[in-house]
Design an enzyme around this catalytic site. Structure first.
Site: not given
Ligand code: 13P
Length: 255
Positions: A9, A11, A95, A97, A167, A173, A213
């Site tokens: 992903n 982002k 997601h 976010e 997740e 992150g 992560s």
């Molecule tokens: P990270 O791997 O940067 O923690 O992000 C995970 C994520 O949100 C994947 O959709």
């Protein structure tokens, strides 16, 4: 035996040049991989160029969101038929976010999931608790509500096409990964829930990715858990080397 699925992903990252360089490196280094399904999910604007680089490769293409209406007066939205039209195969839905910054609700996740399925896109539906919910021992309740909301009204045949990504929001992150035991516990819970909501077959065949992560250093241990079937990778999917490392770890486990 469930085939692992590892998705990147991206982002809100990668210009056109960066995207092309990255997927060219992935294509050249991963062309022998058959043990694992590989997907990249770039921003909307670079989907067509990434699609062209990945033509006839073993790497699938995903988007990061989809609107539930097909066409009409919905300024700024992108719909499932438009994604399908340019060769997109997967779409990330719900997601954390999007839930956190754009007010996404379980009902919206449900509508997006139905629209994706109606147009032959494979939804990667994300669920996960925030830290306060985990600390209050509400993780299972939160996951159950999110799953029941996201999958409301879906048939068994539709559920067969879905990928779920667990997740934990506190692990995204932050560099804090759920321990393999913590992740496994929730994955097992989701499988049990699907057995109750649908049937044992769905619960055993659906793929549940872990996200938060994930990096080459922790991916093997996470993916060796019995109910973890791959990863949804953020930061470590933005460079070829760590993303390839995660996939290679998964291939060694699958052998
Ligand atoms: P990270 O791997 O940067 O923690 O992000 C995970 C994520 O949100 C994947 O959709």
């Amino acid at each position: 035996m469930r085939k692992p699925i590892i998705a990147g992903n991206w982002k809100l990252n990668n210009t056109e040049k960066e995207a092309v360089d990255l997927v060219t490196a992935l294509r050249n280094n991963l062309n022998n991989v058959t043990e694992v399904d590989i997907v990249v999910c770039p921003v909307f604007t670079v989907l067509p160029v990434v699609h062209d680089v990945l033509l006839e490769s073993n790497i699938g293409l995903g988007a990061q969101n989809v609107f539930w209406e097909d066409f009409g007066a919905f300024t700024g939205e992108i719909s499932a038929p438009l994604l399908k039209d340019i060769g997109v195969q997967y779409v990330i839905i719900g997601h954390s976010e999007r839930r956190q910054y754009f007010g996404e609700t379980d009902e919206m996740v449900n509508k997006r999931t139905k629209a994706a399925l109606a147009h032959g896109l494979i939804p990667i539906v994300c669920v996960g608790e925030v830290l306060a919910q985990r600390e209050e021992n509400k993780t299972f309740d939160v996951i159950q509500i999110q799953c029941e909301g996201a999958f409301a009204g879906l048939t068994v045949a539709e559920m067969e096409k879905i990928v779920i990504a667990y997740e934990p929001v506190w692990a995204i992150g932050t560099g804090k990964t759920a321990t393999p035991g913590q992740a496994q516990e929730v994955h097992k819970f989701i499988r049990g829930l699907l057995a109750k909501l649908y049937d044992e077959n769905i619960s055993q065949t659906i793929r549940i990715q872990y996200g938060g992560s994930v990096k080459p250093e922790n991916s093997a241990e996470l993916m060796s858990q019995p109910d973890i079937d791959g990863a949804l990778v953020g930061g470590a999917s933005l460079k070829a080397e760590p993303f390839i490392g995660i996939i290679q770890n998964s291939c060694s486990l699958a052998q």
